[in-house]
Every structure is written in structure tokens, then in C-alpha cells.
Motif scaffolding. Structure first.
Motif, PDB file in Angstrom:
ATOM      1  N   ALA A  66       0.826  -1.205   0.000  1.00  0.00           N
ATOM      2  CA  ALA A  66       0.000   0.000   0.000  1.00  0.00           C
ATOM      3  C   ALA A  66       0.862   1.258   0.000  1.00  0.00           C
ATOM      4  N   LEU A  67       1.894   1.287   0.820  1.00  0.00           N
ATOM      5  CA  LEU A  67       2.767   2.464   0.859  1.00  0.00           C
ATOM      6  C   LEU A  67       3.503   2.658  -0.467  1.00  0.00           C
ATOM      7  N   GLU A  68       3.967   1.567  -1.055  1.00  0.00           N
ATOM      8  CA  GLU A  68       4.659   1.668  -2.342  1.00  0.00           C
ATOM      9  C   GLU A  68       3.695   2.091  -3.455  1.00  0.00           C
ATOM     10  N   ALA A  69       2.473   1.585  -3.436  1.00  0.00           N
ATOM     11  CA  ALA A  69       1.478   1.973  -4.435  1.00  0.00           C
ATOM     12  C   ALA A  69       1.120   3.454  -4.312  1.00  0.00           C
ATOM     13  N   LEU A  70       1.000   3.938  -3.091  1.00  0.00           N
ATOM     14  CA  LEU A  70       0.709   5.358  -2.891  1.00  0.00           C
ATOM     15  C   LEU A  70       1.871   6.220  -3.364  1.00  0.00           C
ATOM     16  N   GLU A  71       3.075   5.752  -3.155  1.00  0.00           N
ATOM     17  CA  GLU A  71       4.248   6.513  -3.585  1.00  0.00           C
ATOM     18  C   GLU A  71       4.374   6.544  -5.102  1.00  0.00           C
ATOM     19  N   LYS A  72       4.153   5.413  -5.743  1.00  0.00           N
ATOM     20  CA  LYS A  72       4.322   5.325  -7.200  1.00  0.00           C
ATOM     21  C   LYS A  72       3.163   5.927  -7.980  1.00  0.00           C
ATOM     22  N   HIS A  73       1.929   5.725  -7.483  1.00  0.00           N
ATOM     23  CA  HIS A  73       0.743   6.049  -8.272  1.00  0.00           C
ATOM     24  C   HIS A  73      -0.084   7.212  -7.743  1.00  0.00           C
ATOM     25  N   GLY A  74       0.224   7.710  -6.567  1.00  0.00           N
ATOM     26  CA  GLY A  74      -0.570   8.794  -6.004  1.00  0.00           C
ATOM     27  C   GLY A  74      -1.717   8.268  -5.168  1.00  0.00           C
ATOM     28  N   ILE A 106      -5.232   8.388  -5.423  1.00  0.00           N
ATOM     29  CA  ILE A 106      -6.432   7.728  -5.946  1.00  0.00           C
ATOM     30  C   ILE A 106      -6.111   6.324  -6.456  1.00  0.00           C
ATOM     31  N   ARG A 107      -5.227   6.241  -7.432  1.00  0.00           N
ATOM     32  CA  ARG A 107      -4.895   4.933  -8.014  1.00  0.00           C
ATOM     33  C   ARG A 107      -4.151   4.055  -6.999  1.00  0.00           C
ATOM     34  N   GLY A 108      -3.281   4.640  -6.190  1.00  0.00           N
ATOM     35  CA  GLY A 108      -2.578   3.865  -5.173  1.00  0.00           C
ATOM     36  C   GLY A 108      -3.521   3.267  -4.153  1.00  0.00           C
ATOM     37  N   SER A 109      -4.521   4.024  -3.745  1.00  0.00           N
ATOM     38  CA  SER A 109      -5.519   3.493  -2.812  1.00  0.00           C
ATOM     39  C   SER A 109      -6.314   2.365  -3.451  1.00  0.00           C
ATOM     40  N   TRP A 110      -6.657   2.529  -4.726  1.00  0.00           N
ATOM     41  CA  TRP A 110      -7.400   1.496  -5.442  1.00  0.00           C
ATOM     42  C   TRP A 110      -6.578   0.206  -5.527  1.00  0.00           C
ATOM     43  N   LEU A 111      -5.297   0.334  -5.861  1.00  0.00           N
ATOM     44  CA  LEU A 111      -4.437  -0.845  -5.941  1.00  0.00           C
ATOM     45  C   LEU A 111      -4.300  -1.525  -4.581  1.00  0.00           C
ATOM     46  N   ALA A 112      -4.176  -0.728  -3.524  1.00  0.00           N
ATOM     47  CA  ALA A 112      -4.057  -1.291  -2.178  1.00  0.00           C
ATOM     48  C   ALA A 112      -5.346  -2.012  -1.771  1.00  0.00           C
ATOM     49  N   LEU A 113      -6.495  -1.443  -2.075  1.00  0.00           N
ATOM     50  CA  LEU A 113      -7.767  -2.089  -1.745  1.00  0.00           C
ATOM     51  C   LEU A 113      -7.952  -3.385  -2.526  1.00  0.00           C
ATOM     52  N   ARG A 114      -7.547  -3.387  -3.788  1.00  0.00           N
ATOM     53  CA  ARG A 114      -7.614  -4.617  -4.587  1.00  0.00           C
ATOM     54  C   ARG A 114      -6.727  -5.696  -3.988  1.00  0.00           C
ATOM     55  N   ARG A 115      -5.547  -5.303  -3.554  1.00  0.00           N
ATOM     56  CA  ARG A 115      -4.616  -6.274  -2.956  1.00  0.00           C
ATOM     57  C   ARG A 115      -5.186  -6.850  -1.672  1.00  0.00           C
ATOM     58  N   ILE A 116      -5.742  -6.004  -0.817  1.00  0.00           N
ATOM     59  CA  ILE A 116      -6.339  -6.482   0.429  1.00  0.00           C
ATOM     60  C   ILE A 116      -7.528  -7.387   0.132  1.00  0.00           C
ATOM     61  N   TYR A 144       4.915 -13.795  -4.639  1.00  0.00           N
ATOM     62  CA  TYR A 144       5.440 -12.470  -4.946  1.00  0.00           C
ATOM     63  C   TYR A 144       4.438 -11.707  -5.797  1.00  0.00           C
ATOM     64  N   ASP A 145       4.040 -10.521  -5.343  1.00  0.00           N
ATOM     65  CA  ASP A 145       3.060  -9.691  -6.039  1.00  0.00           C
ATOM     66  C   ASP A 145       3.520  -8.238  -5.966  1.00  0.00           C
ATOM     67  N   PRO A 146       4.351  -7.797  -6.919  1.00  0.00           N
ATOM     68  CA  PRO A 146       4.871  -6.428  -6.852  1.00  0.00           C
ATOM     69  C   PRO A 146       3.841  -5.392  -7.295  1.00  0.00           C
ATOM     70  N   VAL A 147       4.089  -4.148  -6.918  1.00  0.00           N
ATOM     71  CA  VAL A 147       3.267  -3.024  -7.368  1.00  0.00           C
ATOM     72  C   VAL A 147       3.554  -2.810  -8.856  1.00  0.00           C
ATOM     73  N   PRO A 148       2.506  -2.692  -9.692  1.00  0.00           N
ATOM     74  CA  PRO A 148       2.770  -2.462 -11.113  1.00  0.00           C
ATOM     75  C   PRO A 148       3.395  -1.093 -11.356  1.00  0.00           C
ATOM     76  N   ASP A 149       4.139  -0.998 -12.430  1.00  0.00           N
ATOM     77  CA  ASP A 149       4.741   0.276 -12.809  1.00  0.00           C
ATOM     78  C   ASP A 149       3.663   1.239 -13.267  1.00  0.00           C
ATOM     79  N   PRO A 150       3.889   2.543 -13.105  1.00  0.00           N
ATOM     80  CA  PRO A 150       2.913   3.534 -13.561  1.00  0.00           C
ATOM     81  C   PRO A 150       2.702   3.429 -15.062  1.00  0.00           C
ATOM     82  N   ARG A 151       1.475   3.762 -15.477  1.00  0.00           N
ATOM     83  CA  ARG A 151       1.116   3.743 -16.894  1.00  0.00           C
ATOM     84  C   ARG A 151       1.820   4.867 -17.635  1.00  0.00           C
ATOM     85  N   LYS A 152       2.094   4.608 -18.881  1.00  0.00           N
ATOM     86  CA  LYS A 152       2.680   5.660 -19.731  1.00  0.00           C
ATOM     87  C   LYS A 152       1.586   6.655 -20.081  1.00  0.00           C
ATOM     88  N   LYS A 153       1.951   7.931 -20.091  1.00  0.00           N
ATOM     89  CA  LYS A 153       0.953   8.967 -20.431  1.00  0.00           C
ATOM     90  C   LYS A 153       1.130   9.404 -21.857  1.00  0.00           C
TER      91      LYS A 153
END
Length: 77
Positions: free
Chosen positions: A37-45, A47-57, A68-77
């Protein structure tokens, strides 16, 4: 980390400080859900970091996966 992500990380940090020692270290995933969750919030901000953390939980249940389930890399803009 954005200011909103810092605010969203407060409950995770409180969990790690207060409840994690009582619950124990028996997470089925690597990294643990709180570290994820902390890594997802750091990488994705916030909104998206919270969503990724909730999905993981949500995946952390007896019929869910493990390993092993790493945080995905940010999407290309």
C-alpha cells in the motif's frame, strides 16, 4: 509522494505501528499488504494507489493466491 498520498498513507502507517505487532507477520504475499500500500501510494498517487491497495487487500483471503506480487509500474501517459 503527493500531499494527498501522504494523508492516505496515515492509516497504513498507524496500522503498521499499532496493530501489526499484535496481529503478527503472517501475510500470504510478498511484499506485505501494508508495504504494498505504501509503495502503491508513492508510485501512483492517492487515488490509483488506494485502489491498488484495496484490490490487494481484497485478494488476501483463504481462496486467494500467494507469493510475490509487486506493485505495477505507472502507466505511460
Amino acid at each position: 509522494m503527493t500531499p494527498l498520498a501522504h494523508i492516505a498513507a496515515l492509516p497504513v502507517r498507524a496500522y503498521r505501528l499499532l496493530f501489526s505487532p499484535w496481529v503478527g507477520f503472517n501475510c500470504r504475499y510478498q511484499p506485505t499488504c501494508s508495504a504494498y500500500a505504501l509503495e502503491a501510494l508513492e508510485k501512483h498517487g492517492a487515488i490509483r494507489g488506494s485502489w491498488l491497495a484495496l484490490r490487494r487487500i481484497g485478494r488476501c483471503h483463504p481462496l486467494g493466491g500467494d507469493g510475490y506480487d509487486p506493485v505495477p509500474d505507472p502507466r505511460k501517459k
